[in-house]
Motif scaffolding. Structure first.
Motif, PDB file in Angstrom:
ATOM      1  N   SER A  80       0.861  -1.188   0.000  1.00  0.00           N
ATOM      2  CA  SER A  80       0.000   0.000   0.000  1.00  0.00           C
ATOM      3  C   SER A  80       0.897   1.237   0.000  1.00  0.00           C
ATOM      4  N   PHE A  81       0.327   2.358  -0.391  1.00  0.00           N
ATOM      5  CA  PHE A  81       1.127   3.584  -0.430  1.00  0.00           C
ATOM      6  C   PHE A  81       0.256   4.802  -0.183  1.00  0.00           C
ATOM      7  N   ASP A  82       0.902   5.872   0.268  1.00  0.00           N
ATOM      8  CA  ASP A  82       0.256   7.173   0.381  1.00  0.00           C
ATOM      9  C   ASP A  82       1.149   8.199  -0.295  1.00  0.00           C
ATOM     10  N   ILE A  83       0.493   9.168  -0.916  1.00  0.00           N
ATOM     11  CA  ILE A  83       1.230  10.287  -1.516  1.00  0.00           C
ATOM     12  C   ILE A  83       0.830  11.537  -0.750  1.00  0.00           C
ATOM     13  N   THR A  84       1.808  12.358  -0.404  1.00  0.00           N
ATOM     14  CA  THR A  84       1.481  13.630   0.225  1.00  0.00           C
ATOM     15  C   THR A  84       2.120  14.779  -0.553  1.00  0.00           C
ATOM     16  N   PHE A  85       1.350  15.846  -0.734  1.00  0.00           N
ATOM     17  CA  PHE A  85       1.839  17.030  -1.452  1.00  0.00           C
ATOM     18  C   PHE A  85       2.251  18.086  -0.423  1.00  0.00           C
ATOM     19  N   SER A  86       3.459  18.596  -0.547  1.00  0.00           N
ATOM     20  CA  SER A  86       3.904  19.633   0.411  1.00  0.00           C
ATOM     21  C   SER A  86       3.293  20.993   0.071  1.00  0.00           C
ATOM     22  N   GLN A  87       3.000  21.202  -1.240  1.00  0.00           N
ATOM     23  CA  GLN A  87       2.358  22.469  -1.645  1.00  0.00           C
ATOM     24  C   GLN A  87       1.158  22.126  -2.532  1.00  0.00           C
ATOM     25  N   PRO A  88       0.087  21.563  -1.906  1.00  0.00           N
ATOM     26  CA  PRO A  88      -1.003  21.018  -2.716  1.00  0.00           C
ATOM     27  C   PRO A  88      -1.744  22.053  -3.542  1.00  0.00           C
ATOM     28  N   ASP A  89      -2.209  21.593  -4.716  1.00  0.00           N
ATOM     29  CA  ASP A  89      -3.082  22.415  -5.561  1.00  0.00           C
ATOM     30  C   ASP A  89      -4.471  22.396  -4.923  1.00  0.00           C
ATOM     31  N   MET A  90      -5.319  23.351  -5.350  1.00  0.00           N
ATOM     32  CA  MET A  90      -6.688  23.445  -4.818  1.00  0.00           C
ATOM     33  C   MET A  90      -7.463  22.141  -5.045  1.00  0.00           C
ATOM     34  N   SER A  91      -7.165  21.465  -6.174  1.00  0.00           N
ATOM     35  CA  SER A  91      -7.950  20.284  -6.541  1.00  0.00           C
ATOM     36  C   SER A  91      -7.513  19.013  -5.784  1.00  0.00           C
ATOM     37  N   TRP A  92      -6.385  19.081  -5.099  1.00  0.00           N
ATOM     38  CA  TRP A  92      -5.835  17.875  -4.447  1.00  0.00           C
ATOM     39  C   TRP A  92      -6.641  17.521  -3.205  1.00  0.00           C
ATOM     40  N   THR A  93      -7.100  16.282  -3.142  1.00  0.00           N
ATOM     41  CA  THR A  93      -7.928  15.862  -1.997  1.00  0.00           C
ATOM     42  C   THR A  93      -7.201  14.853  -1.104  1.00  0.00           C
ATOM     43  N   GLY A  94      -5.956  14.548  -1.462  1.00  0.00           N
ATOM     44  CA  GLY A  94      -5.192  13.562  -0.682  1.00  0.00           C
ATOM     45  C   GLY A  94      -4.465  14.208   0.496  1.00  0.00           C
ATOM     46  N   LEU A  95      -3.440  13.525   0.985  1.00  0.00           N
ATOM     47  CA  LEU A  95      -2.670  14.030   2.130  1.00  0.00           C
ATOM     48  C   LEU A  95      -1.929  15.310   1.754  1.00  0.00           C
ATOM     49  N   SER A  96      -1.853  16.239   2.703  1.00  0.00           N
ATOM     50  CA  SER A  96      -1.143  17.495   2.476  1.00  0.00           C
ATOM     51  C   SER A  96      -0.134  17.710   3.595  1.00  0.00           C
ATOM     52  N   GLY A  97       1.065  18.124   3.202  1.00  0.00           N
ATOM     53  CA  GLY A  97       2.098  18.396   4.194  1.00  0.00           C
ATOM     54  C   GLY A  97       3.318  17.543   3.916  1.00  0.00           C
ATOM     55  N   ARG A  98       4.353  17.753   4.707  1.00  0.00           N
ATOM     56  CA  ARG A  98       5.605  17.028   4.502  1.00  0.00           C
ATOM     57  C   ARG A  98       5.491  15.601   5.041  1.00  0.00           C
ATOM     58  N   VAL A  99       6.349  14.713   4.552  1.00  0.00           N
ATOM     59  CA  VAL A  99       6.272  13.307   4.980  1.00  0.00           C
ATOM     60  C   VAL A  99       6.440  13.177   6.498  1.00  0.00           C
ATOM     61  N   ILE A 100       7.215  14.056   7.100  1.00  0.00           N
ATOM     62  CA  ILE A 100       7.462  13.994   8.545  1.00  0.00           C
ATOM     63  C   ILE A 100       6.143  14.071   9.338  1.00  0.00           C
ATOM     64  N   ASN A 101       5.110  14.704   8.737  1.00  0.00           N
ATOM     65  CA  ASN A 101       3.810  14.819   9.422  1.00  0.00           C
ATOM     66  C   ASN A 101       3.041  13.501   9.453  1.00  0.00           C
ATOM     67  N   PHE A 102       3.517  12.528   8.684  1.00  0.00           N
ATOM     68  CA  PHE A 102       2.756  11.278   8.559  1.00  0.00           C
ATOM     69  C   PHE A 102       3.542  10.054   9.027  1.00  0.00           C
ATOM     70  N   ILE A 103       4.467  10.286   9.933  1.00  0.00           N
ATOM     71  CA  ILE A 103       5.301   9.208  10.463  1.00  0.00           C
ATOM     72  C   ILE A 103       4.445   8.132  11.142  1.00  0.00           C
ATOM     73  N   ASP A 104       3.302   8.537  11.691  1.00  0.00           N
ATOM     74  CA  ASP A 104       2.427   7.572  12.369  1.00  0.00           C
ATOM     75  C   ASP A 104       1.902   6.504  11.409  1.00  0.00           C
ATOM     76  N   LYS A 105       1.950   6.783  10.112  1.00  0.00           N
ATOM     77  CA  LYS A 105       1.487   5.787   9.131  1.00  0.00           C
ATOM     78  C   LYS A 105       2.486   4.638   8.969  1.00  0.00           C
ATOM     79  N   LEU A 106       3.716   4.835   9.471  1.00  0.00           N
ATOM     80  CA  LEU A 106       4.738   3.799   9.312  1.00  0.00           C
ATOM     81  C   LEU A 106       4.600   2.788  10.444  1.00  0.00           C
ATOM     82  N   ALA A 107       4.526   1.499  10.088  1.00  0.00           N
ATOM     83  CA  ALA A 107       4.367   0.438  11.092  1.00  0.00           C
ATOM     84  C   ALA A 107       5.518   0.489  12.097  1.00  0.00           C
ATOM     85  N   SER A 108       5.243   0.068  13.320  1.00  0.00           N
ATOM     86  CA  SER A 108       6.302  -0.056  14.334  1.00  0.00           C
ATOM     87  C   SER A 108       7.107  -1.316  14.060  1.00  0.00           C
TER      88      SER A 108
END
Ligand SMILES: Cc1cc2nc3c(=O)[nH]c(=O)nc-3n(C[C@H](O)[C@H](O)[C@H](O)COP(=O)(O)OP(=O)(O)OC[C@H]3O[C@@H](n4cnc5c(N)ncnc54)[C@H](O)[C@@H]3O)c2cc1C
Length: 231
Positions: free
Chosen positions: A168-196
């Protein structure tokens, strides 16, 4: 500058713009050339007074017939100008393979974190563990890019996710366009998504790698579970 070292000859098979300032390059694989997913080659770039080396990760997996690279074009960069001017059929020379950013044998979950062209070695590693090694454990990718214009290989990742239920994968945009509905922000903000207790493979800028590594260490992940390559 390079003096006399053993090098391999190849030629450009294909070149494609896949995102803003980003090229996908396909090179003919020299006979007998083998590598481990995640390794890189050093391309000799002719200069007026000799040759200079630039490193590029192989984004192909080792079973593929050709070699693939993913190149970010920097203004007036030596390697960038070289690839911009390269035409199909042109010869290139390179050293390699090099590098220890490769998958360790382990049954732990695999968590990959990439930004921009840092996806290059990771794309080859993910395809290798899923298609060739047929690893059964969970394989997750967190991929950060700036915006839609800088996004690439979405379809490649979607095909893998459809084909392999453990990926599985997630994409995050650091400078999202108005139309982007996915994750927004830097990868560091989504560290919780990484399994322990996973094996972590991080590739991108020095700053991103430092931040992600520190966050993983802070939550108690062991140093030897964190592997990285800085571009
Ligand atoms: C192990 C490894 C793997 C890598 N894999 C990849 C990969 O898969 N894909 C990828 O794209 N890159 C990769 N890189 C980075 C790559 O090797 C190059 O360093 C990078 O692409 C820049 O190369 P360049 O020759 O185009 O730019 P350079 O010539 O190195 O210049 C970089 C920037 O600095 C500016 N600059 C240069 N000289 C000056 C100066 N005197 N004053 C002001 N500005 C200056 C240039 O305009 C340019 O914007 C990897 C690096 C390593 C170490």
């Amino acid at each position: 500058m390079i003096m006399n070292r053993f090098f391999l000859s190849s030629s450009l098979i294909a070149k494609k713009v896949i995102a803003e300032n980003t090229l996908q390059i396909v090179l003919a694989r020299p006979a007998g050339f083998s590598y481990i997913a995640g390794q890189f080659i050093q391309i000799q770039i002719p200069q007026t007074n000799g040759k200079i080396l630039r490193s590029y990760s192989l984004s192909s997996s080792p079973d593929q017939a050709d070699l693939e690279l993913c190149v970010k074009l920097l203004p007036n960069g030596v390697g960038s100008v070289f690839f911009q001017r390269l035409n199909v059929g042109d010869q290139i020379e390179f050293f390699g393979p090099n590098g220890r950013f490769v998958i360790n044998d382990s049954s732990s979950a695999l968590a990959f974190i990439a930004t921009g062209v840092g996806i290059a070695p990771i794309a080859g590693m993910i395809e290798d563990v899923l298609k060739n090694k047929k690893n059964p454990q969970s394989v997750y990718l967190l991929f950060g890019v700036r915006d839609t214009a800088h996004m690439f290989w979405t379809e490649r990742l979607e095909i893998l996710a459809r084909q392999f239920s453990n990926f599985s994968f997630d994409i995050t945009f650091s400078q999202p366009d108005m139309s982007w509905t996915g994750l927004s922000g830097r990868v560091i903000n989504f560290i919780d998504k990484l399994a322990s207790s996973a094996d972590y493979y991080i590739c991108g800028s020095g700053e991103m790698v430092k931040d992600v590594r520190s966050a993983l260490l802070a939550r108690g992940e062991p140093t030897n579970s964190i592997h990285f390559e800085i571009f």
